[in-house]
Design a protein around this motif. Structure first.
Motif, short mmCIF file in Angstrom:
data_model
loop_
_atom_site.label_atom_id
_atom_site.label_comp_id
_atom_site.label_asym_id
_atom_site.label_seq_id
_atom_site.Cartn_x
_atom_site.Cartn_y
_atom_site.Cartn_z
N CYS A 15 -2.94 -19.79 -47.33
CA CYS A 15 -1.30 -19.59 -47.75
C CYS A 15 -0.79 -21.07 -46.70
O CYS A 15 -0.87 -21.92 -46.88
N SER A 63 -6.26 -16.90 -45.50
CA SER A 63 -4.91 -16.98 -44.66
C SER A 63 -5.24 -16.23 -44.01
O SER A 63 -5.96 -16.18 -42.94
N CYS A 96 -1.09 -13.89 -47.44
CA CYS A 96 -0.53 -14.43 -48.88
C CYS A 96 -1.21 -15.67 -49.44
O CYS A 96 -0.48 -15.87 -50.27
N ALA A 97 -2.17 -16.18 -49.34
CA ALA A 97 -3.19 -16.40 -50.19
C ALA A 97 -3.26 -16.23 -51.33
O ALA A 97 -3.34 -16.38 -53.11
#
Length: 100
Positions: A11, A52, A58-59
């Motif tokens: 992320c 993340s 978010c990754a």
């Protein structure tokens, strides 16, 4: 040496609750010692490890593919809570379990 290609995808690191770099380095070392090839932030591989730093994940959210994967979001590995110092070993177990 096997030809399995693994990618570690990160992320942006805006709210890290874990040391993503340290975990990735541990995972990379363990996988290379087991004969895997390891890249960072690539989806042209056989398996993806999304790391993340927090539960926003978010990754995975911004890099999702249909490749087999393991997802780390803060101290969870595939949604199972754990301790930060156990994350690297759990990731490697999931990768090996998939290919073996």
């Amino acid at each position: 040496m096997n030809n399995r290609r693994i990618s570690i995808v990160f992320c942006g690191g805006c709210n890290p609750r874990i040391n993503r770099g340290q975990i990735a380095a541990q995972v990379r070392t363990m996988l290379i010692e087991s004969g895997y090839q390891v890249w960072y932030n690539s989806l042209d591989v056989d398996f993806v490890i999304y790391i993340s730093g927090c539960t926003a994940c978010c990754a995975l959210k911004y890099n999702h593919s249909n490749l087999p994967s393991v997802v780390v979001a803060a101290a969870t590995v595939d949604t199972v809570n754990g301790e930060e110092q156990e994350i690297a070993a759990k990731i490697v177990m999931r990768v090996r379990g998939y290919f073996e």
